[in-house]
Scaffold this motif. Structure first.
Motif, PDB file in Angstrom:
ATOM      1  N   ALA A  22       0.803  -1.219   0.000  1.00 60.56           N
ATOM      2  CA  ALA A  22       0.000   0.000   0.000  1.00 60.56           C
ATOM      3  C   ALA A  22       0.834   1.266   0.000  1.00 60.56           C
ATOM      4  CB  ALA A  22      -0.912   0.010   1.225  1.00 60.56           C
ATOM      5  N   THR A  67       2.050  11.606  -2.777  1.00 61.38           N
ATOM      6  CA  THR A  67       1.059  12.640  -3.107  1.00 61.38           C
ATOM      7  C   THR A  67       1.619  13.650  -4.105  1.00 61.38           C
ATOM      8  OG1 THR A  67       1.745  14.015  -1.223  1.00 61.38           O
ATOM      9  CG2 THR A  67      -0.066  12.450  -0.850  1.00 61.38           C
ATOM     10  N   TYR A 259      -6.388  15.514  11.352  1.00 60.98           N
ATOM     11  CA  TYR A 259      -6.616  14.290  10.585  1.00 60.98           C
ATOM     12  C   TYR A 259      -7.940  14.351   9.837  1.00 60.98           C
ATOM     13  CZ  TYR A 259      -7.081   9.286   9.594  1.00 60.98           C
ATOM     14  OH  TYR A 259      -7.249   8.068   8.964  1.00 60.98           O
ATOM     15  N   LYS A 264      -9.630  11.790   2.213  1.00 57.60           N
ATOM     16  CA  LYS A 264      -9.571  10.367   2.551  1.00 57.60           C
ATOM     17  C   LYS A 264      -8.337   9.702   1.962  1.00 57.60           C
ATOM     18  CE  LYS A 264     -13.452  10.156   4.869  1.00 57.60           C
ATOM     19  NZ  LYS A 264     -13.425   9.934   6.341  1.00 57.60           N
ATOM     20  N   GLU A 265      -7.938  10.119   0.765  1.00 62.62           N
ATOM     21  CA  GLU A 265      -6.761   9.529   0.130  1.00 62.62           C
ATOM     22  C   GLU A 265      -5.504   9.829   0.941  1.00 62.62           C
ATOM     23  OE1 GLU A 265      -9.784  10.338  -3.101  1.00 62.62           O
ATOM     24  OE2 GLU A 265      -8.982  11.410  -1.357  1.00 62.62           O
ATOM     25  N   TYR A 266      -5.404  11.039   1.474  1.00 61.55           N
ATOM     26  CA  TYR A 266      -4.244  11.404   2.277  1.00 61.55           C
ATOM     27  C   TYR A 266      -4.233  10.631   3.598  1.00 61.55           C
ATOM     28  CZ  TYR A 266      -3.144  15.475  -0.713  1.00 61.55           C
ATOM     29  OH  TYR A 266      -2.787  16.297  -1.747  1.00 61.55           O
ATOM     30  N   GLN A 267      -5.410  10.424   4.167  1.00 62.13           N
ATOM     31  CA  GLN A 267      -5.496   9.629   5.391  1.00 62.13           C
ATOM     32  C   GLN A 267      -4.960   8.212   5.147  1.00 62.13           C
ATOM     33  OE1 GLN A 267      -9.585   9.739   6.668  1.00 62.13           O
ATOM     34  NE2 GLN A 267      -9.483  11.874   7.372  1.00 62.13           N
ATOM     35  N   SER A 268      -5.368   7.635   4.019  1.00 59.03           N
ATOM     36  CA  SER A 268      -4.930   6.286   3.681  1.00 59.03           C
ATOM     37  C   SER A 268      -3.422   6.230   3.450  1.00 59.03           C
ATOM     38  CB  SER A 268      -5.678   5.802   2.436  1.00 59.03           C
ATOM     39  OG  SER A 268      -5.265   4.503   2.077  1.00 59.03           O
ATOM     40  N   ILE A 269      -2.902   7.229   2.766  1.00 61.00           N
ATOM     41  CA  ILE A 269      -1.462   7.286   2.489  1.00 61.00           C
ATOM     42  C   ILE A 269      -0.676   7.442   3.787  1.00 61.00           C
ATOM     43  CG2 ILE A 269       0.335   8.757   1.467  1.00 61.00           C
ATOM     44  CD1 ILE A 269      -1.718   9.227  -0.855  1.00 61.00           C
ATOM     45  N   GLU A 271      -1.534   6.453   6.786  1.00 63.83           N
ATOM     46  CA  GLU A 271      -1.568   5.188   7.519  1.00 63.83           C
ATOM     47  C   GLU A 271      -0.612   4.176   6.898  1.00 63.83           C
ATOM     48  OE1 GLU A 271      -4.781   1.981   9.362  1.00 63.83           O
ATOM     49  OE2 GLU A 271      -5.484   3.649   8.136  1.00 63.83           O
ATOM     50  N   ALA A 272      -0.561   4.125   5.572  1.00 62.85           N
ATOM     51  CA  ALA A 272       0.351   3.210   4.885  1.00 62.85           C
ATOM     52  C   ALA A 272       1.805   3.586   5.153  1.00 62.85           C
ATOM     53  CB  ALA A 272       0.077   3.209   3.389  1.00 62.85           C
TER      54      ALA A 272
END
Length: 370
Positions: A22, A67, A259, A264-269, A271-272
């Motif tokens: 991810a 990003t 946060y 949402k995409e930045y949150q996922s990135i 976390e990964a």
């Protein structure tokens, strides 16, 4: 076509050659439609410790790369914005958006914080990851952290730590009485039962305290970092294991309001990126500690195992402290009840395959040398 390219890119190797599915996003198209975000990260660690501090840089670099430079996190070492032991306060208050720390530093606020890092006679590194990812640990800790306006993400692990540097030998439990010992987290409360006078001191301040005799002993992490900090120059005896840190986790703690403002995409990135740092740190320590230990021993360091009676007395004291804390702290008890069941099941499982294999390899390696 774009989806196929994305999936292909997501399988590339991560920082340091570790594959994190991810963690590598081909982001140009996504980045073009997303806002620019600039965060500051406060670390509890000095820049000189390139592994424990370096995990924060891993997070920042992965987020920026994933990003297209739209989401940037600038990392600050201990003391540059806030002292190393005040990172939680800074994130909670919104002084910084994110921190990288060991959350057992904050047991003075509530001992429940210790579970997010390590507790005495607890989980090893793999078991900590298992509890967080699949044993309910992450959900329990995030629920607890809501009261502090933070969300925690596992972002590093040192593996089992050493027991620390001592000016004198520890031969009996009585040798601990009156010892001024720099030790982090919940362990200080356990050792108090054995007569130790615990001191919680940030990493960069340990050497001068040990050199001046303000403290009699100090633990930090392990050979690679301990050599960098020069503890071998002011203390002769190096003990193991650090039974209070069988697999201590480092975490990125994120301000809830900051946060929630992220796409949402930045949150996922994010976390990964934290997950990548979690793997990267323990891999680097495992790679570098063996050579560092050899160098320390060759330079005169006296390597010692804690005597069995000291280990047994410490285990007894830890068990008593757990019972006492559960009786007066419902938040601690809620996490502990889940955690201790998971720990006992993990011990039973590791005894079957992992420990049998490890013990055989230790014996075979020693036989080969002789």
């Amino acid at each position: 076509m774009q989806r196929r390219k994305f999936l292909k890119g997501a399988g590339l190797a991560g920082v340091g050659g570790i594959g994190i599915a991810a963690a590598n996003f081909p982001m140009p198209a996504l980045a073009q439609s997303q806002p620019e975000v600039r965060w500051r990260l406060a670390s509890s660690f000095p820049k000189s410790l390139d592994t424990i501090f370096g995990a924060a840089d891993v997070v920042a670099k992965r987020v920026e790369a994933s990003t297209g430079g739209k989401f940037q996190i600038r990392t600050f070492a201990s003391g540059e914005i806030v002292p190393g032991l005040q990172v939680l306060d800074a994130v909670q208050a919104g002084t910084v958006e994110i921190g990288h720390t060991a959350n057992y530093y904050y047991v003075g606020k509530d001992p429940t914080f210790a579970f997010d890092t390590a507790v005495p006679f607890g989980l090893n590194g793999r078991q900590q990851n298992a509890w967080m990812g699949h044993g309910g640990g992450s959900q329990l800790m995030r629920e607890f952290f809501r009261d502090y306006n933070c969300i925690p993400f596992a972002a590093g692990n040192t593996g089992a730590q050493m027991g620390g540097w001592f000016r004198k030998e520890i031969k009996t439990v009585e040798d601990l009485n009156g010892l001024k010992f720099r030790v982090g987290g919940f362990a200080g409360q356990v050792l108090t039962k054995l007569g130790v006078v615990p001191q919680q001191i940030a990493g960069g301040d340990i050497y001068p305290a040990l050199e001046k005799g303000t403290i009699d002993a100090a633990e930090w992490i392990g050979p690679y970092d301990d050599e960098k900090l020069g503890f071998n120059k002011v203390a002769k005896y190096y003990y193991y294991p650090g039974w209070w840190e069988g697999g201590p986790q480092l975490s990125c703690i994120v301000n809830v309001d900051a946060y929630n403002k992220l796409p949402k995409e930045y949150q996922s990135i994010l976390e990964a990126a934290c997950a990548e740092a979690n793997v990267w740190m323990v891999a680097k320590y495992d790679a570098l500690n063996p050579a560092a230990l050899k160098k320390l021993v060759a330079g005169g360091t006296q390597l010692r195992a804690f005597p069995r009676p000291v280990m047994e007395a410490s285990f007894k004291a830890a068990t008593e402290l757990y019972d006492e804390t559960c009786a007066k702290n419902p938040k601690f008890k809620k996490v502990f009840d889940n955690w201790v069941k998971f720990r006992d099941e993990q011990i039973a499982w590791f005894r079957v395959a992992e420990n049998t294999f490890d013990n055989f390899m230790i014996a075979a390696s020693q036989k080969k040398r002789t």
